[in-house]
Design a protein around this motif. Structure first.
Motif, mmCIF file in Angstrom:
data_model
loop_
_atom_site.group_PDB
_atom_site.id
_atom_site.type_symbol
_atom_site.label_atom_id
_atom_site.label_comp_id
_atom_site.label_asym_id
_atom_site.label_seq_id
_atom_site.Cartn_x
_atom_site.Cartn_y
_atom_site.Cartn_z
ATOM 1 N N PHE A 1 2.513 -8.447 -6.809
ATOM 2 C CA PHE A 1 1.787 -8.391 -5.534
ATOM 3 C C PHE A 1 0.758 -9.517 -5.470
ATOM 4 C CE2 PHE A 1 2.377 -3.482 -5.203
ATOM 5 C CZ PHE A 1 3.706 -3.683 -4.897
ATOM 6 N N GLN A 2 0.052 -9.711 -6.580
ATOM 7 C CA GLN A 2 -0.972 -10.749 -6.626
ATOM 8 C C GLN A 2 -0.369 -12.132 -6.387
ATOM 9 O OE1 GLN A 2 -3.037 -11.101 -10.427
ATOM 10 N NE2 GLN A 2 -4.999 -11.225 -9.367
ATOM 11 N N ALA A 3 0.786 -12.376 -6.989
ATOM 12 C CA ALA A 3 1.460 -13.663 -6.792
ATOM 13 C C ALA A 3 1.896 -13.839 -5.341
ATOM 14 C CB ALA A 3 2.673 -13.753 -7.719
ATOM 15 N N GLU A 4 2.393 -12.778 -4.719
ATOM 16 C CA GLU A 4 2.804 -12.853 -3.309
ATOM 17 C C GLU A 4 1.613 -13.154 -2.415
ATOM 18 O OE1 GLU A 4 5.764 -10.170 -1.525
ATOM 19 O OE2 GLU A 4 5.794 -9.149 -3.456
ATOM 20 N N ILE A 5 0.498 -12.486 -2.677
ATOM 21 C CA ILE A 5 -0.709 -12.701 -1.859
ATOM 22 C C ILE A 5 -1.204 -14.131 -2.009
ATOM 23 C CG2 ILE A 5 -3.123 -12.022 -1.582
ATOM 24 C CD1 ILE A 5 -2.259 -9.181 -2.404
ATOM 25 N N ASN A 6 -1.161 -14.657 -3.224
ATOM 26 C CA ASN A 6 -1.543 -16.063 -3.434
ATOM 27 C C ASN A 6 -0.593 -17.003 -2.696
ATOM 28 O OD1 ASN A 6 -3.729 -15.386 -5.056
ATOM 29 N ND2 ASN A 6 -2.530 -15.458 -6.953
ATOM 30 N N LYS B 1 0.834 -1.208 0.000
ATOM 31 C CA LYS B 1 0.000 0.000 0.000
ATOM 32 C C LYS B 1 0.868 1.257 0.000
ATOM 33 C CE LYS B 1 -3.885 -2.208 0.053
ATOM 34 N NZ LYS B 1 -4.813 -2.168 1.188
ATOM 35 N N GLN B 2 1.980 1.215 0.699
ATOM 36 C CA GLN B 2 2.897 2.350 0.700
ATOM 37 C C GLN B 2 3.503 2.570 -0.686
ATOM 38 O OE1 GLN B 2 5.645 1.314 3.814
ATOM 39 N NE2 GLN B 2 4.359 2.160 5.438
ATOM 40 N N ALA B 3 3.832 1.478 -1.360
ATOM 41 C CA ALA B 3 4.374 1.583 -2.717
ATOM 42 C C ALA B 3 3.334 2.175 -3.660
ATOM 43 C CB ALA B 3 4.809 0.205 -3.211
ATOM 44 N N GLU B 4 2.078 1.804 -3.456
ATOM 45 C CA GLU B 4 1.014 2.358 -4.295
ATOM 46 C C GLU B 4 0.839 3.851 -4.034
ATOM 47 O OE1 GLU B 4 -3.359 0.895 -5.600
ATOM 48 O OE2 GLU B 4 -3.109 1.259 -3.459
ATOM 49 N N SER B 5 0.931 4.247 -2.778
ATOM 50 C CA SER B 5 0.800 5.671 -2.439
ATOM 51 C C SER B 5 1.922 6.493 -3.057
ATOM 52 C CB SER B 5 0.789 5.851 -0.917
ATOM 53 O OG SER B 5 -0.307 5.171 -0.340
ATOM 54 N N ALA B 6 3.098 5.883 -3.162
ATOM 55 C CA ALA B 6 4.231 6.600 -3.752
ATOM 56 C C ALA B 6 4.049 6.781 -5.249
ATOM 57 C CB ALA B 6 5.534 5.845 -3.466
ATOM 58 N N GLY B 7 3.209 5.941 -5.883
ATOM 59 C CA GLY B 7 2.924 6.088 -7.302
ATOM 60 C C GLY B 7 3.945 5.383 -8.180
ATOM 61 N N GLY B 8 3.608 5.319 -9.484
ATOM 62 C CA GLY B 8 4.532 4.756 -10.448
ATOM 63 C C GLY B 8 4.453 3.252 -10.612
#
Length: 271
Positions: free
Chosen positions: A171-176, A155-162
């Motif tokens: 991310f999806q693979a990690e969550i799985n 979520k922090q990476a998403e807030s930073a953008g890019g």
């Protein structure tokens, strides 16, 4: 002279040991034997002329120690029953180890009562089971903490953008991967709030991937449309330019003709 004195003192101690054995004075016997063993004699007790007294003392001490070990084992079983009642499995494990070591050291394996052996095995299985449960619980706590920390980082990476589609796919693979680890531990043991966070996180990553892919598709379509439009505009412009160029060339040809009748016939032919 010193050597003679050493031999005399040792013989006196050995005689005293024999007296203590005959009188059953256990504590004094054991203390004196420790003193004899730690003293640097000119002639050690096992080579003394009264070696038989020393060997007898060693045998008596072994008998005492064996009896003490057996009594201690019986006491351990009582303590283990109390620890089990209060679910103190960590303390029980240390006593279980002591029971085993005492039995091995003093050869008590065949001297314990069958009920004592059964009780010991029962306590050992209970303590080991609790140990495994505790180990699994600690592993689950570690996994939950690692999962929450990783989601926070995402979520922090998403807030930073890019972030790109590739980032969200990772991310999806990690969550799985986390989902698989939780399933391996048994979903019934995973806290409900953690399962909910796992579900939300999986949906979040999936939606981000779909959104970015949709945006990429729209950009591609728009780019394709603009490209086609540009090509079409160029063709129209090129056709118009070519026709205008042909017209100007025709006018120039007419001007070269001096005769008005020839000019008229040329224009009629061009038209």
């Amino acid at each position: 002279h010193f050597g003679q004195l050493s031999v005399k003192i040792l013989e006196q101690n050995l005689n005293h040991l024999d007296l203590l054995i005959r009188e059953g004075r256990k504590d004094e016997l054991l203390a004196l034997m420790d003193e004899v063993e730690t003293t640097d004699w000119v002639i050690p007790p096992e080579k003394s002329t009264k070696v038989n007294l020393w060997e007898n003392a060693l045998a008596v001490r072994q008998t005492y120690r064996k009896a003490d070990a057996k009594e201690r084992c019986e006491g351990i079983l009582v303590d283990l029953a109390q620890y089990r009642a209060s679910e103190q499995w960590t303390e029980a494990l240390s006593l279980i180890g002591e029971f085993y070591e005492l039995s091995q050291e003093h050869g008590l394996e065949n001297e314990h009562e069958s009920d004592d052996i059964n009780a010991y095995n029962d306590f050992r299985e209970w303590a080991e089971e609790r140990m495994e449960e505790d180990r699994d619980a600690r592993a689950l706590q570690t996994l939950v903490a690692r999962f929450k920390n990783r989601i926070t980082e995402m979520k922090q990476a998403e807030s930073a953008g890019g972030l790109t589609v590739e980032n969200y796919l990772e991310f999806q693979a990690e969550i799985n991967g986390f989902r698989k680890e939780f399933e391996d531990m048994g979903r019934s043991d995973v806290p409900p709030e953690t399962l909910l966070d796992l579900q939300k996180s999986a949906g979040w990553a999936k939606n981000r991937v779909a959104k970015l892919r949709s945006r990429t598709k729209k950009i591609w379509l728009a780019t394709a449309f603009l490209t086609v439009a540009a090509i079409g505009g160029f063709l129209v412009w090129f056709t118009f330019s070519q026709e205008r160029s042909d017209l100007l060339d025709s006018v120039a040809e007419v001007e070269k003709l001096g005769d008005p009748f020839k000019q008229w016939n040329f224009l009629e032919t061009f038209g």
